[in-house]
Design a protein around this motif. Structure first.
Motif, PDB file in Angstrom:
ATOM      1  N   GLN A  81      -4.772  -4.754  -6.851  1.00  0.00           N
ATOM      2  CA  GLN A  81      -4.291  -4.189  -5.584  1.00  0.00           C
ATOM      3  C   GLN A  81      -4.509  -2.680  -5.546  1.00  0.00           C
ATOM      4  O   GLN A  81      -4.885  -2.124  -4.505  1.00  0.00           O
ATOM      5  CB  GLN A  81      -2.809  -4.500  -5.390  1.00  0.00           C
ATOM      6  N   VAL A  82      -4.265  -2.022  -6.672  1.00  0.00           N
ATOM      7  CA  VAL A  82      -4.520  -0.581  -6.747  1.00  0.00           C
ATOM      8  C   VAL A  82      -6.009  -0.305  -6.558  1.00  0.00           C
ATOM      9  O   VAL A  82      -6.398   0.627  -5.848  1.00  0.00           O
ATOM     10  CB  VAL A  82      -4.018   0.001  -8.091  1.00  0.00           C
ATOM     11  N   PRO A 104       0.812  -1.228   0.000  1.00  0.00           N
ATOM     12  CA  PRO A 104       0.000   0.000   0.000  1.00  0.00           C
ATOM     13  C   PRO A 104       0.841   1.273   0.000  1.00  0.00           C
ATOM     14  O   PRO A 104       0.486   2.253  -0.666  1.00  0.00           O
ATOM     15  CB  PRO A 104      -0.821  -0.143   1.285  1.00  0.00           C
ATOM     16  N   ALA A 105       1.954   1.265   0.707  1.00  0.00           N
ATOM     17  CA  ALA A 105       2.804   2.455   0.783  1.00  0.00           C
ATOM     18  C   ALA A 105       3.461   2.792  -0.553  1.00  0.00           C
ATOM     19  O   ALA A 105       3.917   3.918  -0.765  1.00  0.00           O
ATOM     20  CB  ALA A 105       3.879   2.261   1.853  1.00  0.00           C
ATOM     21  N   LYS A 155       1.061   5.271  -5.425  1.00  0.00           N
ATOM     22  CA  LYS A 155       1.092   6.732  -5.425  1.00  0.00           C
ATOM     23  C   LYS A 155       0.300   7.298  -6.599  1.00  0.00           C
ATOM     24  O   LYS A 155       0.343   6.754  -7.712  1.00  0.00           O
ATOM     25  CB  LYS A 155       2.536   7.234  -5.538  1.00  0.00           C
ATOM     26  N   VAL A 156      -0.386   8.410  -6.347  1.00  0.00           N
ATOM     27  CA  VAL A 156      -1.034   9.125  -7.434  1.00  0.00           C
ATOM     28  C   VAL A 156       0.032   9.659  -8.372  1.00  0.00           C
ATOM     29  O   VAL A 156       1.100  10.104  -7.942  1.00  0.00           O
ATOM     30  CB  VAL A 156      -1.925  10.270  -6.887  1.00  0.00           C
ATOM     31  N   GLY A 157      -0.209   9.563  -9.652  1.00  0.00           N
ATOM     32  CA  GLY A 157       0.762   9.991 -10.643  1.00  0.00           C
ATOM     33  C   GLY A 157       1.722   8.890 -11.031  1.00  0.00           C
ATOM     34  O   GLY A 157       2.486   9.045 -11.986  1.00  0.00           O
ATOM     35  N   LYS A 158       1.691   7.781 -10.288  1.00  0.00           N
ATOM     36  CA  LYS A 158       2.553   6.650 -10.598  1.00  0.00           C
ATOM     37  C   LYS A 158       1.714   5.455 -11.050  1.00  0.00           C
ATOM     38  O   LYS A 158       1.694   5.115 -12.221  1.00  0.00           O
ATOM     39  CB  LYS A 158       3.413   6.277  -9.387  1.00  0.00           C
ATOM     40  N   GLN A 159       1.030   4.816 -10.108  1.00  0.00           N
ATOM     41  CA  GLN A 159       0.177   3.682 -10.497  1.00  0.00           C
ATOM     42  C   GLN A 159      -1.212   4.128 -10.987  1.00  0.00           C
ATOM     43  O   GLN A 159      -1.880   3.394 -11.702  1.00  0.00           O
ATOM     44  CB  GLN A 159      -0.016   2.706  -9.328  1.00  0.00           C
TER      45      GLN A 159
END
Length: 214
Positions: free
Chosen positions: A201-202, A27-28, A31-35
């Motif tokens: 997972q996302v 979970p850590a 990130k927005v803009g990544k996944q």
């Protein structure tokens, strides 16, 4: 239109470019803009009060077909506060024909096994299912009444749902499939997430995020 369809196909193909060496996400790490990305304008959900997850797909997309077992198993275990639905991506040509097929069958409340049979017919048996007549013949073997299907296929209701699907794809700013949207706010795909399981997972992460925010 040919360029649009080709672009969508290429975008779809690129979704699997990063999956070969994908690792499970913590979970850590999400990130927005990544996944995933947050849409600049949030899109209203179909069932207010529930956390909505949408998969945009095309019957002819091999990656959508490969994603089916994973997303079906995941969707079967979703809690009561989550609503999952599929929306066909309509990029013209056969995309629209197959999208109309899906919307017609959805309006007829056919069983999920028919949806699965269509994927199998296209990707295993090489059927195109490119005309209403070809569809009706195939569906008859799946227990779907031919005349009822053909009547529904050309109905005003199905055409109205087609227009809604087109507007949703524009609002979601999609360029390929399969793509997932959570609560009309977040868009991600197999390429950005890093593979089928990471995509789910996302989705779980964003569902939890939306549940906490309520």
């Amino acid at each position: 239109m040919r360029k649009l369809i080709l672009g969508a196909v290429l975008a779809s193909a690129s979704l699997f470019a990063l999956t070969a060496q994908a690792e499970s996400l913590a979970p850590a790490d999400i990130k927005v803009g990544k996944q995933y990305v947050e849409l600049p304008t949030h899109v209203p959900v179909a069932q207010p009060g529930k956390i909505e997850v949408v998969e945009l797909f095309w019957y002819g997309c091999p990656h959508c077909y490969q994603f089916e077992p994973s997303i079906n198993a995941w969707a079967d275990k979703l809690p009561e506060d989550v609503s999952f639905r599929r929306v066909p991506a309509l990029f013209g040509g056969l995309w629209n024909v197959h999208g109309q097929l899906f919307i017609t069958l959805e309006s007829m409340n056919v069983e999920p096994k028919v949806h699965a049979a269509i994927f199998e017919a296209i990707h295993k048996d090489g059927k195109k299912l490119a005309t209403p007549e070809e569809m009706a013949e195939f569906l008859a073997a799946q227990g779907v009444d031919k005349e009822a299907f053909l009547k529904a296929y050309g109905s005003f209701n199905v055409k109205a749902q087609m227009e809604k699907a087109k507007k949703l794809a524009i609002a979601y700013q999609i360029s390929g499939v399969p793509v997932m949207i959570v609560n009309g706010k977040y868009r991600f795909d197999l390429g950005s997430a890093g593979g089928p399981q990471n995509t789910l997972q996302v989705a779980d992460y964003l569902i939890d995020q939306e549940r906490t925010a309520q």
